[in-house]
Scaffold this active site. Structure first.
Site, mmCIF file in Angstrom:
data_model
loop_
_atom_site.group_PDB
_atom_site.id
_atom_site.type_symbol
_atom_site.label_atom_id
_atom_site.label_comp_id
_atom_site.label_asym_id
_atom_site.label_seq_id
_atom_site.Cartn_x
_atom_site.Cartn_y
_atom_site.Cartn_z
ATOM 1 N N ALA A 161 0.885 -1.163 0.000
ATOM 2 C CA ALA A 161 0.000 0.000 0.000
ATOM 3 C C ALA A 161 0.925 1.216 0.000
ATOM 4 C CB ALA A 161 -0.867 -0.004 1.243
ATOM 5 N N LYS A 174 6.618 -2.963 -6.193
ATOM 6 C CA LYS A 174 7.222 -3.173 -7.519
ATOM 7 C C LYS A 174 6.612 -4.387 -8.220
ATOM 8 C CE LYS A 174 11.442 -0.987 -5.911
ATOM 9 N NZ LYS A 174 11.097 0.370 -6.330
ATOM 10 N N ASN A 185 17.807 0.411 -12.240
ATOM 11 C CA ASN A 185 17.828 1.824 -12.624
ATOM 12 C C ASN A 185 19.243 2.348 -12.357
ATOM 13 O OD1 ASN A 185 18.070 2.504 -9.912
ATOM 14 N ND2 ASN A 185 15.978 3.235 -9.683
ATOM 15 N N LEU A 243 17.438 4.991 -17.200
ATOM 16 C CA LEU A 243 18.114 6.250 -16.849
ATOM 17 C C LEU A 243 17.139 7.413 -16.697
ATOM 18 C CD1 LEU A 243 20.958 5.790 -19.489
ATOM 19 C CD2 LEU A 243 21.259 5.569 -17.002
ATOM 20 N N GLY A 244 15.886 7.120 -16.418
ATOM 21 C CA GLY A 244 14.893 8.177 -16.251
ATOM 22 C C GLY A 244 14.742 8.989 -17.526
ATOM 23 N N ASP A 268 8.799 0.186 -13.213
ATOM 24 C CA ASP A 268 7.973 -1.030 -13.169
ATOM 25 C C ASP A 268 7.135 -1.154 -14.437
ATOM 26 O OD1 ASP A 268 8.960 -1.450 -10.593
ATOM 27 O OD2 ASP A 268 7.349 -0.289 -9.698
HETATM 28 O O1 RIB Z 1 8.747 1.204 -7.918
HETATM 29 C C1 RIB Z 1 7.762 1.904 -7.215
HETATM 30 C C2 RIB Z 1 7.292 1.092 -6.036
HETATM 31 O O2 RIB Z 1 8.361 0.911 -5.137
HETATM 32 C C3 RIB Z 1 6.187 1.719 -5.224
HETATM 33 O O3 RIB Z 1 4.899 1.400 -5.706
HETATM 34 C C4 RIB Z 1 6.486 1.241 -3.821
HETATM 35 O O4 RIB Z 1 5.503 0.397 -3.289
HETATM 36 C C5 RIB Z 1 7.843 0.554 -3.879
HETATM 37 O O5 RIB Z 1 7.745 -0.817 -3.874
#
Ligand code: RIB
Length: 303
Positions: free
Chosen positions: A13, A41, A184, A222-223, A253
């Site tokens: 959450a 993630k 990353n 690399l964003g 993700d």
């Molecule tokens: O990569 C983003 C995620 O990292 C978030 O949703 C948080 O829960 C962490 O796991």
């Protein structure tokens, strides 16, 4: 062809704290907003793959609490199979505390809860054996990931490792059963010991260091600078799609779930898969939240 993907990973959450900038040590600062959203993630990557049209199953755990119900419901609503998600009454569902700055950058603290209490007993070997691709991150214990990846490789299932957060070493045992490693820039730096810069020579050296751990392919996200791909000796810099970022949470993700949903078993379309993953993550950063920001297949097609 529709891909069958299994995600072994975290369900959190997300408590999102919006702030003008990061507070200084000793400073008291007022938040501009506080919200809760589904994340983790693992969950983000599963939803990203599902929204791209893949069949997705999840292996993970929640606590016996309202956040656990929230996360199960989120996966189900997004078409992710939760038959292999267990409930642990001893610990709470995982949670994240996300410091989101006005420029879209984030800093994340996590409490592992049920994610960290996952054991090898919860691995559903049949679900993995029937998949095309298994994805995992470092928000569940290392021995669980290693065992699951060994089952995958014994059954010719492709494996994608997102070493995030970079809390474990890339052990030779795990690298032997990993097809793609996808950190990353921060994680790539921690894992390679080399300061990452947006410079081709540096990115080549970092990729060399990652591949030297025993994996054949790496993709460093690399964003806003795109991503750097190493497929053995073949290297290329996938350029970014220019967008206005409001929240980068879950962008990596989204990249991973999208990549997994389209990549061929022999990796021959790696270039195309990275391009599609870059588009999906570019769309995600233009919206708030992790799971709420993940685009559908139609949205990626239309970009
Ligand atoms: O990569 C983003 C995620 O990292 C978030 O949703 C948080 O829960 C962490 O796991």
């Amino acid at each position: 062809m529709t891909k069958n993907i299994v995600v072994l990973g975290s369900l959190n959450a997300d408590n999102i704290m919006k702030m003008p900038r990061m507070p200084l040590v000793g400073e008291t600062m007022a938040l501009t907003d506080v919200t809760t959203a589904p994340g983790g993630k693992g969950a983000n990557q599963a939803v990203a793959a599902s929204r791209q049209g893949a069949n997705v199953s999840f292996i993970g755990a929640v606590g016996n609490d309202s956040n656990g119900q929230f996360m199960r419901a989120t996966l189900l609503t997004n078409g992710v199979n939760v038959d292999a998600v267990t409930t642990n009454s001893e610990v709470p569902t995982g949670s994240a505390y996300i410091m989101l700055q006005e420029n879209g950058a984030n800093t994340i603290l996590i409490h592992g809860g049920a994610n960290q209490a996952l054991t090898t007993m919860e691995i559903d070997a049949d679900v993995i054996a029937q998949a095309d691709t298994l994805i995992a991150q470092f928000e569940v214990p290392l021995d669980v990931i290693t065992t699951a990846f060994k089952i995958a490789k014994a059954n010719n299932v492709q494996t994608i490792l997102n070493p995030a957060p970079a809390v474990y070493d890339l052990t030779p045992e795990l690298m032997r059963v990993t097809d793609i490693i996808l950190p990353n820039e921060t994680e790539a730096q921690l894992l390679s010991g080399i300061t990452v810069k947006n410079d081709e020579a540096v990115l080549n050296r970092v990729s060399d260091a990652l591949l030297a751990k025993g994996v054949a392919r790496s993709i460093i996200t690399l964003g806003a600078a795109g991503s750097f791909v190493a497929d053995g000796d073949k290297r290329w810099w996938a350029k970014p799609n220019k967008v206005h970022a409001v929240d980068t949470t879950g962008a990596g993700d989204t990249f991973i779930g999208t990549l997994a949903s389209v990549i061929d078993s022999d990796f021959s379309n790696l270039d195309e898969a990275v391009k599609r993953a870059s588009i999906a993550s570019a769309i995600a950063v233009t919206r708030a939240g992790a799971i709420p920001s993940i685009p559908t297949r139609d949205e990626v097609d239309a970009f």
